[in-house]
Design a protein around this motif. Sequence first.
Motif, mmCIF file in Angstrom:
data_model
loop_
_atom_site.group_PDB
_atom_site.id
_atom_site.type_symbol
_atom_site.label_atom_id
_atom_site.label_comp_id
_atom_site.label_asym_id
_atom_site.label_seq_id
_atom_site.Cartn_x
_atom_site.Cartn_y
_atom_site.Cartn_z
ATOM 1 N N LYS A 22 0.830 -1.207 0.000
ATOM 2 C CA LYS A 22 0.000 0.000 0.000
ATOM 3 C C LYS A 22 0.865 1.257 0.000
ATOM 4 C CE LYS A 22 -4.088 -1.966 2.249
ATOM 5 N NZ LYS A 22 -4.931 -1.944 3.490
ATOM 6 N N ASP A 23 1.935 1.248 0.795
ATOM 7 C CA ASP A 23 2.837 2.403 0.823
ATOM 8 C C ASP A 23 3.467 2.638 -0.548
ATOM 9 O OD1 ASP A 23 2.321 2.867 3.483
ATOM 10 O OD2 ASP A 23 4.161 1.900 4.210
ATOM 11 N N ALA B 221 1.029 4.082 -3.104
ATOM 12 C CA ALA B 221 0.792 5.506 -2.879
ATOM 13 C C ALA B 221 2.069 6.333 -2.975
ATOM 14 C CB ALA B 221 0.156 5.707 -1.505
ATOM 15 N N ALA B 222 3.207 5.669 -3.250
ATOM 16 C CA ALA B 222 4.505 6.353 -3.252
ATOM 17 C C ALA B 222 4.667 7.166 -1.978
ATOM 18 C CB ALA B 222 4.665 7.226 -4.482
ATOM 19 N N ARG B 223 4.427 6.513 -0.855
ATOM 20 C CA ARG B 223 4.391 7.172 0.448
ATOM 21 C C ARG B 223 5.714 6.972 1.174
ATOM 22 N NH1 ARG B 223 -0.774 5.947 1.957
ATOM 23 N NH2 ARG B 223 -0.158 3.805 2.403
ATOM 24 N N ARG B 224 6.349 8.052 1.573
ATOM 25 C CA ARG B 224 7.579 7.945 2.361
ATOM 26 C C ARG B 224 7.214 7.762 3.826
ATOM 27 N NH1 ARG B 224 12.835 8.185 2.225
ATOM 28 N NH2 ARG B 224 12.908 8.637 -0.005
ATOM 29 N N GLY B 225 7.767 6.705 4.424
ATOM 30 C CA GLY B 225 7.511 6.388 5.820
ATOM 31 C C GLY B 225 8.476 5.304 6.244
ATOM 32 N N THR C 147 9.697 2.764 3.592
ATOM 33 C CA THR C 147 10.449 3.237 2.425
ATOM 34 C C THR C 147 11.624 4.141 2.782
ATOM 35 O OG1 THR C 147 8.891 5.084 2.177
ATOM 36 C CG2 THR C 147 8.466 3.100 0.873
ATOM 37 N N GLU C 148 11.796 4.470 4.061
ATOM 38 C CA GLU C 148 12.819 5.453 4.427
ATOM 39 C C GLU C 148 14.246 4.947 4.212
ATOM 40 O OE1 GLU C 148 12.112 6.393 8.477
ATOM 41 O OE2 GLU C 148 12.773 4.443 9.255
ATOM 42 N N THR D 136 9.034 7.733 -5.697
ATOM 43 C CA THR D 136 8.115 8.329 -6.672
ATOM 44 C C THR D 136 7.357 7.216 -7.390
ATOM 45 O OG1 THR D 136 9.662 8.275 -8.557
ATOM 46 C CG2 THR D 136 9.795 10.186 -7.069
ATOM 47 N N ARG D 137 6.196 7.553 -7.892
ATOM 48 C CA ARG D 137 5.396 6.561 -8.604
ATOM 49 C C ARG D 137 6.130 6.044 -9.841
ATOM 50 N NH1 ARG D 137 0.109 6.492 -6.760
ATOM 51 N NH2 ARG D 137 -0.507 8.282 -5.493
#
Length: 249
Positions: free
Chosen positions: A12-13, A16-20, A23-24, A31-32
Amino acid sequence: DLARVHTPGYLKDLAAARRGWSTERSELPVTREIIEGFRSLVGASVTTVARALQDGVGFCVGGGFHHAYPDHAEGFCYFHDMAVAVERLRAEAGVERVLFVDVDVHQGNGTAVIYSMDPDTFTYSLHQERNYPVKERSDLDRGLPDGVGDEDYLARLAEDLERVDERFPGPDLLCYVAGVDPAAGDRLGGLGLSAAGLRRRDEMVMGRYRGLGIPVAVFLAGGYAPSAERTARLHLGTAWACEESASGA
C-alpha cells in the motif's frame, strides 16, 4: 504475485509512493515513476526464471534486488524480484527446491530473511564482510576481507560450492545473483577482482550447475565502476559466460 512475498502494508505504501518507515531506507526517490519501473523489472525477472526452466538458462538484463525485505525497502531495492519470480513458479509450475548463489559484493540480506525458515530454499552469499548492509544469516555466508583478489576469491568460491552441494543437492532451479561490484575499483565495493577473474567466477558457477542439468536464472545485480561503460563491459562478461554455458549444456 507481489503479495506472495511482500506485506499488504508495504505494498500500500508503494502504491501511494508514500515515504515512511517502510520506504525510508531506500536510497532512491520514492516516486510513482520509479516504483512502477521496479514493478516492470519484477516482470522481467518472472520471465527470466520461466525461460530458465524452458531453455536451461535465463538471463535478466537487470534484476537481483536482494536487499528488499518483505515489509520494507533497502538500498536500491523496492521489490525482491527474484523471490516474487520463484514464488510464482512454485504456485504455478510446481517448482520446489531453489538455490540462491549470490556473489554480489554486498550480502543478500533480504534474500536471507525471506527464506530463513524455508527448508526448500538454500541461500548462499559470498560478499565483502566490512561493507553494507547490516548482515542477516544466510544458510551459508562467506564474508571476505577487504582487497581479496582473483585466486583467493575463486578458491573460496569453489570450496563453498562443494559445501552447498553437499548440504542442498539437486535443486530444481539456481538463481545466480552475478553482481560485478567485486571488481577492483568499484565505487561501492572493496574487493580486487579483475575482469578476467569475474569471468572465471561466472564460468565456474554456470558451468557447474548447467553441467548438472540444473536450470540457471542469471540476474545482473550490482556494478558501480568508475564509468558506465566499464560497468557495462563487466556485465557483458557475465552475458558471454551465460551464452557459453547455454551452448555447452
